[in-house]
Design a protein around this motif. Structure first.
Motif, mmCIF file in Angstrom:
data_model
loop_
_atom_site.group_PDB
_atom_site.id
_atom_site.type_symbol
_atom_site.label_atom_id
_atom_site.label_comp_id
_atom_site.label_asym_id
_atom_site.label_seq_id
_atom_site.Cartn_x
_atom_site.Cartn_y
_atom_site.Cartn_z
ATOM 1 N N MET A 1 12.196 46.158 11.889
ATOM 2 C CA MET A 1 12.854 45.242 12.801
ATOM 3 C C MET A 1 13.483 44.140 11.961
ATOM 4 S SD MET A 1 11.024 43.318 16.006
ATOM 5 C CE MET A 1 9.947 42.247 15.107
ATOM 6 N N ARG A 2 14.718 43.741 12.346
ATOM 7 C CA ARG A 2 15.364 42.667 11.598
ATOM 8 C C ARG A 2 16.125 41.750 12.542
ATOM 9 N NH1 ARG A 2 21.011 43.464 10.465
ATOM 10 N NH2 ARG A 2 21.685 45.385 11.444
ATOM 11 N N ILE A 3 16.386 40.545 12.064
ATOM 12 C CA ILE A 3 17.226 39.600 12.791
ATOM 13 C C ILE A 3 18.653 39.907 12.384
ATOM 14 C CG2 ILE A 3 17.807 37.173 13.113
ATOM 15 C CD1 ILE A 3 14.831 36.545 12.564
ATOM 16 N N ILE A 4 19.532 40.128 13.355
ATOM 17 C CA ILE A 4 20.864 40.628 13.027
ATOM 18 C C ILE A 4 21.907 39.551 12.803
ATOM 19 C CG2 ILE A 4 20.557 42.900 14.060
ATOM 20 C CD1 ILE A 4 22.043 41.824 16.520
ATOM 21 N N SER A 5 21.644 38.313 13.265
ATOM 22 C CA SER A 5 22.651 37.277 13.076
ATOM 23 C C SER A 5 22.025 35.897 13.154
ATOM 24 C CB SER A 5 23.761 37.416 14.128
ATOM 25 O OG SER A 5 24.872 36.628 13.771
ATOM 26 N N GLY A 6 22.861 34.885 12.882
ATOM 27 C CA GLY A 6 22.396 33.509 12.964
ATOM 28 C C GLY A 6 21.784 33.038 11.662
ATOM 29 N N LYS A 7 21.020 31.974 11.747
ATOM 30 C CA LYS A 7 20.422 31.314 10.580
ATOM 31 C C LYS A 7 19.576 32.263 9.732
ATOM 32 C CE LYS A 7 17.499 27.378 9.415
ATOM 33 N NZ LYS A 7 16.713 26.253 9.936
ATOM 34 N N TYR A 8 18.878 33.173 10.360
ATOM 35 C CA TYR A 8 17.971 34.085 9.646
ATOM 36 C C TYR A 8 18.502 35.514 9.581
ATOM 37 C CZ TYR A 8 14.648 30.292 9.631
ATOM 38 O OH TYR A 8 14.040 29.087 9.409
ATOM 39 N N LYS A 9 19.814 35.664 9.622
ATOM 40 C CA LYS A 9 20.449 36.981 9.578
ATOM 41 C C LYS A 9 19.910 37.819 8.414
ATOM 42 C CE LYS A 9 24.885 39.276 9.048
ATOM 43 N NZ LYS A 9 26.328 39.115 8.960
ATOM 44 N N GLY A 10 19.550 39.063 8.741
ATOM 45 C CA GLY A 10 19.091 40.000 7.728
ATOM 46 C C GLY A 10 17.609 39.939 7.417
ATOM 47 N N ARG A 11 16.905 38.922 7.916
ATOM 48 C CA ARG A 11 15.467 38.818 7.640
ATOM 49 C C ARG A 11 14.725 39.929 8.366
ATOM 50 N NH1 ARG A 11 13.443 33.675 5.897
ATOM 51 N NH2 ARG A 11 11.447 34.745 5.864
ATOM 52 N N ARG A 12 13.867 40.602 7.642
ATOM 53 C CA ARG A 12 13.068 41.690 8.220
ATOM 54 C C ARG A 12 11.727 41.139 8.688
ATOM 55 N NH1 ARG A 12 15.352 46.260 8.428
ATOM 56 N NH2 ARG A 12 16.969 46.859 6.993
ATOM 57 N N ILE A 13 11.272 41.689 9.800
ATOM 58 C CA ILE A 13 9.986 41.307 10.380
ATOM 59 C C ILE A 13 9.197 42.595 10.574
ATOM 60 C CG2 ILE A 13 8.871 40.284 12.397
ATOM 61 C CD1 ILE A 13 11.456 38.583 12.704
ATOM 62 N N PHE A 14 7.949 42.565 10.159
ATOM 63 C CA PHE A 14 7.125 43.770 10.199
ATOM 64 C C PHE A 14 5.946 43.573 11.145
ATOM 65 C CE2 PHE A 14 9.263 43.511 6.109
ATOM 66 C CZ PHE A 14 9.884 44.745 6.061
ATOM 67 N N PRO A 15 6.115 43.991 12.410
ATOM 68 C CA PRO A 15 5.014 43.849 13.371
ATOM 69 C C PRO A 15 3.897 44.848 13.063
ATOM 70 C CG PRO A 15 6.869 44.977 14.379
ATOM 71 C CD PRO A 15 7.306 44.575 13.003
ATOM 72 N N PRO A 16 2.688 44.515 13.484
ATOM 73 C CA PRO A 16 1.586 45.467 13.322
ATOM 74 C C PRO A 16 1.904 46.777 14.035
ATOM 75 C CG PRO A 16 0.782 43.330 14.070
ATOM 76 C CD PRO A 16 2.279 43.274 14.125
ATOM 77 N N LYS A 17 1.443 47.864 13.502
ATOM 78 C CA LYS A 17 1.731 49.194 14.059
ATOM 79 C C LYS A 17 1.036 49.444 15.402
ATOM 80 C CE LYS A 17 3.723 51.164 10.262
ATOM 81 N NZ LYS A 17 5.019 50.553 10.168
ATOM 82 N N ASN A 18 -0.026 48.706 15.692
ATOM 83 C CA ASN A 18 -0.830 49.002 16.881
ATOM 84 C C ASN A 18 -0.382 48.266 18.148
ATOM 85 O OD1 ASN A 18 -1.584 46.479 15.973
ATOM 86 N ND2 ASN A 18 -3.761 46.768 16.360
ATOM 87 N N LEU A 19 0.765 47.588 18.123
ATOM 88 C CA LEU A 19 1.222 46.887 19.321
ATOM 89 C C LEU A 19 1.851 47.883 20.304
ATOM 90 C CD1 LEU A 19 2.832 43.662 17.798
ATOM 91 C CD2 LEU A 19 0.527 43.963 18.727
ATOM 92 N N PRO A 20 1.589 47.702 21.605
ATOM 93 C CA PRO A 20 2.115 48.633 22.617
ATOM 94 C C PRO A 20 3.555 48.284 23.007
ATOM 95 C CG PRO A 20 0.761 46.971 23.663
ATOM 96 C CD PRO A 20 0.711 46.687 22.178
ATOM 97 N N VAL A 21 4.510 48.562 22.119
ATOM 98 C CA VAL A 21 5.882 48.093 22.331
ATOM 99 C C VAL A 21 6.922 49.171 22.050
ATOM 100 C CG1 VAL A 21 5.296 45.702 21.781
ATOM 101 C CG2 VAL A 21 6.041 47.225 19.963
ATOM 102 N N ARG A 22 8.141 48.900 22.537
ATOM 103 C CA ARG A 22 9.333 49.683 22.248
ATOM 104 C C ARG A 22 10.433 48.664 22.004
ATOM 105 N NH1 ARG A 22 13.185 49.346 24.972
ATOM 106 N NH2 ARG A 22 12.001 48.813 26.816
ATOM 107 N N PRO A 23 10.599 48.184 20.757
ATOM 108 C CA PRO A 23 11.581 47.120 20.501
ATOM 109 C C PRO A 23 13.016 47.577 20.791
ATOM 110 C CG PRO A 23 10.073 47.344 18.649
ATOM 111 C CD PRO A 23 9.836 48.519 19.558
#
Length: 181
Positions: A1-23
């Motif tokens: 997962m990454r931030i696509i624009s703005g101040k933090y454009k391109g920063r990658r974020i690594f959520p825990p694998k066990n979260l019940p999500v569909r980003p």
């Protein structure tokens, strides 16, 4: 997962694998966010999951942001990333519908990304509560992400719909062009 624009454009974020999500996918997120200016807007992110959408709003200058999710792990992760990036995000662990029933704050943008597997009536309930409770500012917008199997066009306040890949975004406003005719 990454931030696509703005101040933090391109920063990658690594959520825990066990979260019940569909980003939300990067392609869908980029198409959605590149159509609007979100700077200085008050945001409510429902079914926030990893906080993917909240971080994008924050990176583009939206503030304050309230992220609501029913999963403790998701809320904990959002708080961790908000602190790390110094984002003005308040993460709240709550059932989304209970939050909407009690909430008295109004927002410029309410974004909801319910799990695609929920039934049609659950998606409709989000729209109904937002407008019954008067949670949008006068020029505000409700955006609901959903699959092609969920139909939103028949609901009051529906404005338009966009599709990006396999994701659909339905937009709702207080006054639509149909209301003005």
């Amino acid at each position: 997962m990454r931030i696509i624009s703005g101040k933090y454009k391109g920063r990658r974020i690594f959520p825990p694998k066990n979260l019940p999500v569909r980003p939300t996918t990067d392609m869908s997120k980029e198409a959605l966010f590149n159509n609007f200016n979100f700077e200085g807007l008050k945001i409510l992110d429902l079914f926030a999951g990893t906080g993917n959408i909240s971080y994008e709003f924050a990176s583009r200058g939206s503030t304050p942001i309230t992220s609501v999710d029913g999963d403790f792990g998701c809320v904990k992760f959002i708080k961790q990333i908000a602190a790390e990036f110094d984002f003005n995000i308040a993460a709240t662990k709550s059932d989304v519908f209970a939050f909407l029933e009690k909430n008295k704050t109004t927002y410029d943008i309410i974004f909801a990304d319910p799990p695609y597997g929920l039934d049609q009536k659950t998606f409709e309930k989000v729209v109904t509560l937002v407008f019954e409770k008067g949670l949008l500012e006068e020029d505000g917008m409700l955006i609901i992400e959903h699959s092609k199997y969920t139909k939103m066009e028949h609901l009051a306040h529906f404005s338009f719909q966009k599709s990006y890949g396999g994701s659909f975004f339905s937009f709702f406003e207080i006054a639509t062009s149909e209301d003005e005719e």
